[in-house]
Design a protein around this motif. Structure first.
Motif, mmCIF file in Angstrom:
data_model
loop_
_atom_site.group_PDB
_atom_site.id
_atom_site.type_symbol
_atom_site.label_atom_id
_atom_site.label_comp_id
_atom_site.label_asym_id
_atom_site.label_seq_id
_atom_site.Cartn_x
_atom_site.Cartn_y
_atom_site.Cartn_z
ATOM 1 N N LYS A 2 0.855 -1.189 0.000
ATOM 2 C CA LYS A 2 0.000 0.000 0.000
ATOM 3 C C LYS A 2 0.896 1.246 0.000
ATOM 4 C CE LYS A 2 -4.068 -2.102 2.103
ATOM 5 N NZ LYS A 2 -5.088 -2.041 3.155
ATOM 6 N N VAL A 190 -2.621 0.615 -4.437
ATOM 7 C CA VAL A 190 -2.207 -0.783 -4.373
ATOM 8 C C VAL A 190 -1.828 -1.234 -5.777
ATOM 9 C CG1 VAL A 190 -2.902 -3.137 -3.785
ATOM 10 C CG2 VAL A 190 -3.717 -1.211 -2.402
ATOM 11 N N GLU A 194 -1.791 -6.973 -7.361
ATOM 12 C CA GLU A 194 -2.413 -7.446 -6.124
ATOM 13 C C GLU A 194 -3.928 -7.281 -6.111
ATOM 14 O OE1 GLU A 194 -0.489 -5.720 -2.699
ATOM 15 O OE2 GLU A 194 1.465 -5.740 -3.683
ATOM 16 N N ILE A 195 -4.510 -6.768 -7.197
ATOM 17 C CA ILE A 195 -5.929 -6.418 -7.206
ATOM 18 C C ILE A 195 -6.644 -7.090 -8.371
ATOM 19 C CG2 ILE A 195 -7.560 -4.501 -7.561
ATOM 20 C CD1 ILE A 195 -6.345 -4.408 -4.829
ATOM 21 N N LEU A 200 -14.463 -6.456 -6.721
ATOM 22 C CA LEU A 200 -14.106 -5.754 -5.498
ATOM 23 C C LEU A 200 -15.363 -5.191 -4.850
ATOM 24 C CD1 LEU A 200 -11.057 -3.623 -6.734
ATOM 25 C CD2 LEU A 200 -10.942 -5.614 -5.218
ATOM 26 N N GLU A 273 -12.541 -2.971 -1.141
ATOM 27 C CA GLU A 273 -11.907 -4.217 -0.720
ATOM 28 C C GLU A 273 -10.451 -4.281 -1.177
ATOM 29 O OE1 GLU A 273 -12.815 -9.050 -1.213
ATOM 30 O OE2 GLU A 273 -13.916 -7.554 -2.388
ATOM 31 N N ASN A 274 -9.565 -4.654 -0.245
ATOM 32 C CA ASN A 274 -8.136 -4.846 -0.498
ATOM 33 C C ASN A 274 -7.373 -3.550 -0.776
ATOM 34 O OD1 ASN A 274 -8.448 -7.645 -0.196
ATOM 35 N ND2 ASN A 274 -8.894 -7.910 -2.366
ATOM 36 N N ILE A 275 -8.052 -2.409 -0.666
ATOM 37 C CA ILE A 275 -7.374 -1.126 -0.883
ATOM 38 C C ILE A 275 -7.372 -0.306 0.392
ATOM 39 C CG2 ILE A 275 -7.425 1.068 -2.124
ATOM 40 C CD1 ILE A 275 -8.465 -0.474 -4.559
#
Length: 283
Positions: A2, A190, A194-195, A200, A273-275
């Protein structure tokens, strides 16, 4: 990973969030800002190497820093309107767009995580729009959908703030979309590797109440289609930002007698999500 841009002791810094805190990559020896890192083919490898080999003296806590917009001077900020079927329906538009609806914001609209957003003196109907934002990583011209996402460096969270009465004052949306501070992004970028942008969860809360809750799989035009389409009409450059559209749940979509527009003191939280969570308060 990140990545973030922050200020400490009046210096603008490039950092990366880790379990140990915020790693000051510049203090650890990386002489790049995020715009330069985006353009550097070996940039992410250099960051990983520093993470694995740096000492504790290069870390700071989030409480010690001021977040800045991750990218400070993109050449272009391109936005996609009406990109979720549910949002088209709540906006009371009959036809689903056959092509992406594009408009722009400018750098004056950029704002950071935790930054207070002042309302302009003109307009009355202030609204939020939670969005996934793409950061372009390399020059893209006439790229196919199949290769489009290889031109994306990473993803961040954004809030396409809007002044609805100005947005629809004419056939052009610009003045309702580009007041100062009306494009907060962050806190982190990100890397694309990774995404999965096709799946999402995306959410917006106002004063702790969930107002938007959806998933990027419901986009009418997915991220690959958006990049390919834009690149056929203009050259995308490293660091360009693309806001990909908002799902249902905005104030505009409510019955007129239930529309309570944003006001000073309201807190908005956009979570992807995931960020991470982008948090701003209306000033």
């Amino acid at each position: 990973m990140k990545l973030l841009t922050f200020k400490k002791d009046n210096e603008v810094k490039l950092g990366v969030k880790t379990d140990k805190g915020i790693l000051d990559l510049n203090k650890a020896g990386l002489d790049l800002n995020l715009e330069e890192l985006v353009k550097n083919e070996n940039g992410l490898s250099l960051v990983k190497e520093i993470i694995n080999n740096t000492g504790s003296e290069n870390y700071v806590s989030e409480a010690e820093i001021e977040f800045l917009p991750p990218l400070l001077n993109p050449e272009k900020i391109i936005c996609v309107g009406l990109n979720y079927q549910s949002h088209v329906e709540e906006a009371k538009l009959v036809n689903v767009p056959e092509n992406p609806v594009l408009f722009s914001k400018f750098n004056n609209a950029l704002a950071a995580h935790s930054e207070n957003i002042p309302l302009p003196k003109v307009g009355e109907k202030f609204d939020f729009e939670a969005e996934l934002v793409m950061v372009i990583g390399k020059e893209a011209k006439d790229v196919s959908e199949e290769e489009a996402l290889s031109y994306v460096f990473g993803y961040t969270a954004g809030n396409d703030l809007s002044v609805r009465d100005l947005q629809f004052l004419t056939g052009q949306w610009l003045i309702g979309k580009s007041p100062d501070g009306f494009a907060p992004i962050g806190p982190y970028v990100v890397p694309a590797e990774e995404i999965d942008p096709f799946n999402l969860n995306i959410e917006c809360k106002v004063n702790g109440e969930v107002r938007q809750s959806s998933n990027t799989k419901h986009m009418i035009f997915n991220c690959a289609k958006i990049v390919s389409y834009i690149s056929r009409h203009m050259t995308l450059k490293p660091g360009d930002l693309i806001f990909t559209g908002t799902p249902e749940g905005v104030i505009l979509g409510l019955p007129e007698n239930e529309q309570i527009w944003l006001k000073p003191g309201d807190e908005m939280e956009v979570t992807i999500e995931n960020i991470g969570t982008l948090r701003n308060v209306i000033a």
